[in-house]
Design an enzyme around this catalytic site. Structure first.
Site, mmCIF file in Angstrom:
data_model
loop_
_atom_site.group_PDB
_atom_site.id
_atom_site.type_symbol
_atom_site.label_atom_id
_atom_site.label_comp_id
_atom_site.label_asym_id
_atom_site.label_seq_id
_atom_site.Cartn_x
_atom_site.Cartn_y
_atom_site.Cartn_z
ATOM 1 N N PHE A 123 3.828 -1.488 -8.219
ATOM 2 C CA PHE A 123 5.002 -2.349 -8.084
ATOM 3 C C PHE A 123 4.706 -3.435 -7.060
ATOM 4 C CE2 PHE A 123 9.206 -3.046 -5.981
ATOM 5 C CZ PHE A 123 10.017 -3.289 -7.080
ATOM 6 N N ASP A 240 16.996 1.106 -5.982
ATOM 7 C CA ASP A 240 18.059 2.116 -5.879
ATOM 8 C C ASP A 240 17.534 3.485 -6.270
ATOM 9 O OD1 ASP A 240 20.019 0.431 -4.952
ATOM 10 O OD2 ASP A 240 20.982 0.127 -6.901
ATOM 11 N N GLU A 363 9.988 0.746 0.676
ATOM 12 C CA GLU A 363 11.134 0.712 -0.234
ATOM 13 C C GLU A 363 12.441 0.427 0.509
ATOM 14 O OE1 GLU A 363 11.228 3.335 -3.578
ATOM 15 O OE2 GLU A 363 9.094 3.773 -3.384
ATOM 16 N N GLY A 364 12.327 -0.439 1.495
ATOM 17 C CA GLY A 364 13.487 -0.853 2.282
ATOM 18 C C GLY A 364 13.512 -0.148 3.617
#
Length: 379
Positions: A123, A240, A363-364
């Site tokens: 990703f 999410d 991822e944040g």
């Protein structure tokens, strides 16, 4: 929420736990020390159906629910956090968005081999100067008569050195008030798609990441995932679900740290008794266990909401925020319980401590999770 697991979910736990104990845990210290890519473990995870768990069988997956995925992720990560995140990226950050937003052709030709574990995905969102703020993204995709031309770089791409495909995000429109992004599927070997050597990191040493470069990299219109200009929507929906995977990874790391601490506290003696009988140690273990269970409930809630198809952005953010920070706290206390041995590489808790730290970042970051949660609270 029903906290009773189904027979199938319990079977998944048993299968993942047995596999992790027999084939992953004995190699975890060696993987951490040498930093080698766990080729044989990735292959076995594919055989067991762990690389595309929630993807329907017709596209190479297991057809399971998000909670089953979270349960398996915890078990794999408890044995080796590196193996856990390799599995998480393939499931959450690649297979999930291609299934949700991809075309039928993409699902058949790309998703099917990746979900079955024959191929590997990664990703590409983060850039050297663009992480949490996607509006500062530099990578571009310019329209041509026969497709698009990508230029730019993506870094910290987990699975990148070994992936067969990357889901990459690029700016396709700078007019107007907001930068618009588009998601593209790019196959390794495409001219103009290169990468540098793997990164050297504090933890998760066997989960290789690298910087990926695009230099006049040409892709056809059929490479677009979703719609032109809606890449940000694809990325946010993907994250999410990805945060549930990372929360589950954090659960596994913390549980491993707690388990070895309980065992050590029963064996180590001071002042004539096992240290578990000292209130200072017993209270540490009690706090560790309580935080672990609280994080697990948040994670299971988010996974259950994803299964129902309802919006779960704040719930996933809460799970990821609390589980990641909990893992760091629990690993910290695990070292304290072990005393000097906790600081030694002969014991696994220092590895858990290093591995836990990244869960608060990728991822944040924790700060981004708080922004997402606050937006929901103040809405």
């Amino acid at each position: 929420m029903d906290f009773d697991l189904t027979e199938e979910q319990r079977l998944i736990i048993d299968t993942a736990r047995d596999f992790a104990a027999r084939e992953i845990a004995p190699k975890a210290a060696e993987l951490d020390k040498t930093g080698r890519w766990p080729t044989e473990i990735v292959a076995r995870m594919a055989e067991l159906g762990f690389m595309g768990m929630c993807i329907p069988p017709e596209y190479g997956g297991g057809g399971l629910d998000p909670l089953s995925y979270a349960l398996a992720m915890e078990e794999i990560s408890a044995a080796c956090a590196s193996c856990g995140v390799i599995m998480s990226v393939n499931n959450s950050l690649f297979c999930d968005p291609v299934y949700k937003f991809g075309t039928e052709e993409q699902k058949k030709n790309v998703l099917t081999p990746v979900a079955s574990g024959q191929k590997l995905g990664c990703f590409g969102l983060t850039e050297p100067m663009s992480g949490s703020d996607a509006q500062t993204m530099i990578t571009t995709a310019e329209k041509t008569a026969d497709g698009w031309v990508l230029n730019g770089a993506k870094n910290w791409i987990t699975n990148g050195p070994h992936a067969d495909y990357i889901l990459v995000f690029a700016v396709t429109d700078r007019t107007g008030g907001k930068v618009r992004h588009t998601a593209f599927l790019v196959e390794k070997g495409t001219p103009g798609y290169t990468q540098n050597a793997r990164d050297h990191k504090l933890g998760i040493h066997a989960a290789h990441s690298c910087t990926v470069f695009f230099e006049n990299c040409k892709v056809p219109d059929s490479a677009i995932v979703g719609k032109v200009g809606e890449g940000f929507k694809v990325a946010m929906a993907t994250l999410d679900g990805g945060r549930i995977g990372i929360a589950s990874q954090a659960l596994g790391i913390a549980r491993a740290a707690l388990d070895v601490s309980v065992q050590y506290s029963k064996e180590r003696k001071s002042f004539g008794v096992p240290i578990s009988q000292h209130q200072a140690i017993a209270f540490m273990l009690a706090n560790m266990a309580t935080e672990l269970d609280a994080a697990r409930l948040l994670t299971w809630r988010a996974a259950s909401m994803k299964e129902k198809g309802v919006r779960h952005s704040p719930e996933s953010a809460m799970a990821k925020l609390y589980a990641s920070e909990m893992a760091t706290r629990v690993a910290h206390k695990a070292i304290q319980v072990h005393g000097g041995y906790g600081y030694s590489t002969e014991f696994p808790v220092e590895r858990h401590y290093r591995d836990a730290r990244i869960t608060e970042i990728y991822e944040g970051t924790s700060e981004i999770q708080r922004i997402v949660i606050a937006a929901s609270v103040l809405a």
